[in-house]
Motif scaffolding. Structure first.
Motif, PDB file in Angstrom:
ATOM      1  N   VAL A 195       3.791  14.848  -2.548  1.00 39.11           N
ATOM      2  CA  VAL A 195       4.005  14.272  -1.346  1.00 39.11           C
ATOM      3  C   VAL A 195       2.563  13.822  -0.839  1.00 39.11           C
ATOM      4  CG1 VAL A 195       4.947  14.262   0.970  1.00 39.11           C
ATOM      5  CG2 VAL A 195       6.123  14.983  -0.745  1.00 39.11           C
ATOM      6  N   GLY A 196       2.061  12.774  -0.132  1.00 41.08           N
ATOM      7  CA  GLY A 196       0.857  12.511   0.296  1.00 41.08           C
ATOM      8  C   GLY A 196       0.022  11.580  -0.856  1.00 41.08           C
ATOM      9  N   GLY A 197       0.585  11.853  -2.089  1.00 37.50           N
ATOM     10  CA  GLY A 197      -0.236  11.039  -3.110  1.00 37.50           C
ATOM     11  C   GLY A 197       0.112   9.724  -2.918  1.00 37.50           C
ATOM     12  N   VAL A 198      -1.036   8.845  -3.566  1.00 37.16           N
ATOM     13  CA  VAL A 198      -1.249   7.268  -3.534  1.00 37.16           C
ATOM     14  C   VAL A 198      -0.940   6.920  -4.778  1.00 37.16           C
ATOM     15  CG1 VAL A 198      -2.444   5.290  -2.891  1.00 37.16           C
ATOM     16  CG2 VAL A 198      -2.839   7.470  -1.747  1.00 37.16           C
ATOM     17  N   CYS A 199       0.001   5.664  -4.707  1.00 34.46           N
ATOM     18  CA  CYS A 199       0.213   4.882  -6.072  1.00 34.46           C
ATOM     19  C   CYS A 199      -0.315   3.634  -6.107  1.00 34.46           C
ATOM     20  CB  CYS A 199       1.573   4.869  -6.179  1.00 34.46           C
ATOM     21  SG  CYS A 199       2.051   3.860  -7.646  1.00 34.46           S
ATOM     22  N   LEU A 200      -1.256   3.180  -6.974  1.00 34.27           N
ATOM     23  CA  LEU A 200      -1.697   1.688  -6.873  1.00 34.27           C
ATOM     24  C   LEU A 200      -1.130   1.238  -8.214  1.00 34.27           C
ATOM     25  CD1 LEU A 200      -5.533   2.717  -6.889  1.00 34.27           C
ATOM     26  CD2 LEU A 200      -3.835   2.414  -4.922  1.00 34.27           C
ATOM     27  N   ILE A 201      -0.631  -0.160  -7.941  1.00 31.91           N
ATOM     28  CA  ILE A 201      -0.003  -1.021  -8.789  1.00 31.91           C
ATOM     29  C   ILE A 201      -0.757  -2.393  -8.932  1.00 31.91           C
ATOM     30  CG2 ILE A 201       1.817  -1.515  -7.707  1.00 31.91           C
ATOM     31  CD1 ILE A 201       3.434  -1.504 -10.253  1.00 31.91           C
ATOM     32  N   ALA A 202      -1.200  -2.882 -10.043  1.00 33.60           N
ATOM     33  CA  ALA A 202      -1.791  -3.972 -10.020  1.00 33.60           C
ATOM     34  C   ALA A 202      -1.475  -5.062 -11.188  1.00 33.60           C
ATOM     35  CB  ALA A 202      -3.463  -3.868 -10.031  1.00 33.60           C
ATOM     36  N   GLY A 203      -1.678  -6.220 -11.078  1.00 31.68           N
ATOM     37  CA  GLY A 203      -1.174  -7.272 -12.319  1.00 31.68           C
ATOM     38  C   GLY A 203      -1.643  -8.499 -11.785  1.00 31.68           C
ATOM     39  N   ALA A 204      -1.233  -9.390 -12.741  1.00 30.58           N
ATOM     40  CA  ALA A 204      -0.985 -11.121 -12.308  1.00 30.58           C
ATOM     41  C   ALA A 204       0.189 -11.341 -11.816  1.00 30.58           C
ATOM     42  CB  ALA A 204      -1.652 -11.788 -13.499  1.00 30.58           C
ATOM     43  N   ASN A 205       0.138 -12.355 -11.052  1.00 32.17           N
ATOM     44  CA  ASN A 205       1.388 -12.846 -10.588  1.00 32.17           C
ATOM     45  C   ASN A 205       2.437 -13.228 -11.598  1.00 32.17           C
ATOM     46  OD1 ASN A 205       0.572 -12.550  -8.081  1.00 32.17           O
ATOM     47  ND2 ASN A 205      -0.236 -14.904  -7.827  1.00 32.17           N
ATOM     48  N   ASP A 206       1.842 -13.975 -12.681  1.00 31.60           N
ATOM     49  CA  ASP A 206       2.681 -14.332 -14.102  1.00 31.60           C
ATOM     50  C   ASP A 206       2.924 -13.269 -14.699  1.00 31.60           C
ATOM     51  OD1 ASP A 206       0.261 -13.974 -15.070  1.00 31.60           O
ATOM     52  OD2 ASP A 206       0.068 -16.066 -15.738  1.00 31.60           O
ATOM     53  N   GLU A 207       2.544 -11.851 -14.293  1.00 29.58           N
ATOM     54  CA  GLU A 207       3.029 -10.821 -15.245  1.00 29.58           C
ATOM     55  C   GLU A 207       3.852  -9.832 -14.276  1.00 29.58           C
ATOM     56  OE1 GLU A 207      -1.085  -9.279 -17.572  1.00 29.58           O
ATOM     57  OE2 GLU A 207      -1.036  -8.852 -15.211  1.00 29.58           O
ATOM     58  N   GLY A 208       4.479 -10.370 -13.328  1.00 31.83           N
ATOM     59  CA  GLY A 208       5.570  -9.636 -12.489  1.00 31.83           C
ATOM     60  C   GLY A 208       4.922  -8.978 -11.227  1.00 31.83           C
ATOM     61  N   ALA A 209       3.775  -9.315 -10.750  1.00 30.17           N
ATOM     62  CA  ALA A 209       3.351  -8.622  -9.546  1.00 30.17           C
ATOM     63  C   ALA A 209       4.101  -8.574  -8.340  1.00 30.17           C
ATOM     64  CB  ALA A 209       1.749  -9.308  -9.212  1.00 30.17           C
ATOM     65  N   LYS A 210       4.736  -9.828  -8.189  1.00 31.56           N
ATOM     66  CA  LYS A 210       5.785  -9.922  -7.022  1.00 31.56           C
ATOM     67  C   LYS A 210       7.065  -8.954  -7.147  1.00 31.56           C
ATOM     68  CE  LYS A 210       3.920 -14.541  -5.544  1.00 31.56           C
ATOM     69  NZ  LYS A 210       4.391 -15.926  -5.096  1.00 31.56           N
ATOM     70  N   PRO A 211       7.439  -8.904  -8.258  1.00 27.73           N
ATOM     71  CA  PRO A 211       8.876  -7.991  -8.283  1.00 27.73           C
ATOM     72  C   PRO A 211       8.349  -6.801  -8.299  1.00 27.73           C
ATOM     73  CG  PRO A 211       8.910  -9.810  -9.803  1.00 27.73           C
ATOM     74  CD  PRO A 211       7.500 -10.155  -9.260  1.00 27.73           C
ATOM     75  N   ALA A 212       7.198  -6.410  -8.536  1.00 27.67           N
ATOM     76  CA  ALA A 212       6.478  -4.902  -8.855  1.00 27.67           C
ATOM     77  C   ALA A 212       6.388  -4.502  -7.258  1.00 27.67           C
ATOM     78  CB  ALA A 212       5.237  -4.999  -9.739  1.00 27.67           C
ATOM     79  N   ALA A 213       6.016  -5.460  -6.448  1.00 28.22           N
ATOM     80  CA  ALA A 213       5.894  -5.021  -5.118  1.00 28.22           C
ATOM     81  C   ALA A 213       7.098  -4.821  -4.465  1.00 28.22           C
ATOM     82  CB  ALA A 213       5.105  -6.156  -4.375  1.00 28.22           C
ATOM     83  N   LYS A 214       8.155  -5.735  -4.843  1.00 28.38           N
ATOM     84  CA  LYS A 214       9.451  -5.304  -4.143  1.00 28.38           C
ATOM     85  C   LYS A 214      10.046  -3.788  -4.578  1.00 28.38           C
ATOM     86  CE  LYS A 214      14.301  -6.947  -4.135  1.00 28.38           C
ATOM     87  NZ  LYS A 214      14.978  -8.298  -4.641  1.00 28.38           N
ATOM     88  N   LEU A 215       9.775  -3.705  -6.107  1.00 27.56           N
ATOM     89  CA  LEU A 215      10.125  -2.202  -6.406  1.00 27.56           C
ATOM     90  C   LEU A 215       9.540  -1.223  -5.900  1.00 27.56           C
ATOM     91  CD1 LEU A 215      11.714  -0.835  -8.663  1.00 27.56           C
ATOM     92  CD2 LEU A 215      10.152  -1.080 -10.432  1.00 27.56           C
ATOM     93  N   LEU A 216       8.106  -1.300  -5.629  1.00 31.26           N
ATOM     94  CA  LEU A 216       7.503  -0.263  -5.209  1.00 31.26           C
ATOM     95  C   LEU A 216       7.896   0.117  -3.893  1.00 31.26           C
ATOM     96  CD1 LEU A 216       4.786   1.128  -6.259  1.00 31.26           C
ATOM     97  CD2 LEU A 216       3.277  -0.228  -4.763  1.00 31.26           C
ATOM     98  N   ALA A 217       8.142  -0.949  -2.900  1.00 31.13           N
ATOM     99  CA  ALA A 217       8.701  -0.972  -1.731  1.00 31.13           C
ATOM    100  C   ALA A 217      10.162  -0.193  -1.589  1.00 31.13           C
ATOM    101  CB  ALA A 217       8.648  -2.165  -1.021  1.00 31.13           C
TER     102      ALA A 217
END
Length: 401
Positions: A151-173
């Motif tokens: 708890v308190g730890g940070v997650c970073l996720i990165a990628g190209a838009n055509d690799e699924g960055a937008k769906p990944a943002a939704k999943l992270l939320a």
């Protein structure tokens, strides 16, 4: 580029903010000869962090050439890095080992897809994810990151838009309850989330059965009138069905009783198992760079009752460097990231030649538009076409000396 060039490692400095970290690379490693923008975005974010508490651990999924865990280690984390591809895992290991003043136990590198029990739950202050190419892989990675973070730890996720960055943002939320878009450029996104509670906000979003590494998808197929049940997992090449090219090669290749066979890039094991059954008593070795493909192929071979099969993790043929065979069969990969890269099939062909006995045969299947004939002719001095179809061709040669 020769096979020796493919196997030659180079270590050079990567500049991230005001830091310089060593990064190892060679052909076949992700982002070789270029900068992977999503990895650089995560590295820059980490480089700007305050020094973490002593002994703080970080988790890095799809570590690539090791840039991100190298920066995390420079900041003060003890990184645990994971990559499913052998060349990437070795690149990460070399990058971390080259750090100035590094001490034993300062890091760990694993040729694995997921952390699972290798990284205890709630043990990490930082987790990074280079977005994988399949949706199951993203789901698994986010679930693993959440499990590993305190708890308190940070997650970073990165990628190209055509690799699924937008769906990944939704999943992270859905999992963390929030996701902040921290940076975007070159059609890539960096997303940041902090673990605020022990349980995910929406547990159903990461309730993937594939988090269990002992779970496999069973795919019954028929090749050359032989029925084989393939064990597969998400992320393994053509995991939901038999790919057409492998089916064509399986129907065409002929292995005599007692012949030894090397299957280069075995995937879930269909060609290697078929070769083992045709050979009966000959030694058959299956190689793949993908950690999950190796696990799947072993299970496929065991279920098929093939006692003359051995499956090894390998960057092309490095796991059989002193061995020779009567036959090499291959459905080689030609993609590195999103682009076509002929360095890998060239290495496959050159190393296949080196692993064949005089008189030994190469069978190779490929998209008919790929210029493999010239590569084969350079090594073998001949090219034989066994099949020239609408989409795929089976070509090969005999080693004369």
């Amino acid at each position: 580029m020769s096979s020796s060039a493919y196997q030659t490692w180079q270590i050079g400095p990567a500049h991230v903010g005001d830091r310089s970290v060593p990064v190892a690379s060679k052909p076949g490693v992700m982002a070789h000869g270029s900068i992977d923008t999503p990895a650089m975005m995560m590295a820059e974010w980490i480089s700007a962090m305050d020094t973490p508490a002593a002994g703080a651990r970080s988790l890095h999924l799809a570590s690539g050439n090791g840039l991100v865990p190298a920066v995390a280690m420079a900041v003060g984390f003890a990184p645990d890095a994971f990559d499913r591809y052998k060349a990437n895992a070795e690149s990460t290991r070399r990058s971390l080992a080259a750090a100035p003043g590094v001490v034993a136990g300062a890091y760990a590198v694993h040729h694995e897809v997921l952390a699972n029990d290798l990284v205890p739950a709630t043990s990490c202050a930082l987790a990074t994810i280079r977005i994988p190419t399949d949706k199951h892989g993203v789901q698994q990675a986010v679930a693993e990151a959440f499990r590993a973070l305190a708890v308190g730890g940070v997650c970073l996720i990165a990628g190209a838009n055509d690799e699924g960055a937008k769906p990944a943002a939704k999943l992270l939320a859905q999992v963390f309850g929030h996701a902040r878009l921290d940076a975007q450029h070159s059609s890539c996104r960096l997303l940041v989330a902090t673990k605020l509670a022990e349980a995910p906000v929406d547990a159903s979003s990461i309730s993937s059965p594939w988090l269990d590494q002992h779970r496999f998808h069973e795919v019954p197929v028929t090749v050359a009138d032989d029925r084989i049940v393939l064990s597969t997992r998400p992320g393994v090449f053509s995991w939901e069905h038999l790919d057409e090219a492998s089916g064509i090669l399986g129907d065409i290749m002929r292995i005599a009783p007692g012949e030894s066979v090397l299957d280069l890039g075995c995937g879930s094991g269909v060609l290697g198992v078929l070769a083992a059954r045709q050979s009966r008593t000959g030694r058959v070795v299956l190689l793949d760079a993908d950690a999950d493909a190796v696990r799947c192929a072993r299970r496929t071979a065991t279920a098929a009752g093939c006692r003359n099969v051995e499956v090894r993790a390998s960057d092309v043929t490095d796991a059989v460097a002193d061995e020779v065979f009567d036959v090499v069969v291959s459905n080689p990969p030609f993609h590195l990231g999103k682009g076509t890269d002929l360095a890998i099939p060239r290495a496959f062909i050159e190393q296949a030649y080196a692993r064949l006995l005089p008189g030994g045969r190469l069978y190779l299947v490929a998209n008919r538009t790929l210029p493999y004939e010239s590569l084969i002719d350079e090594c073998f001095g001949e090219v034989r076409t066994a099949h020239d179809g609408r989409r795929f061709k089976v070509i090969g040669a005999v080693r004369r000396v």
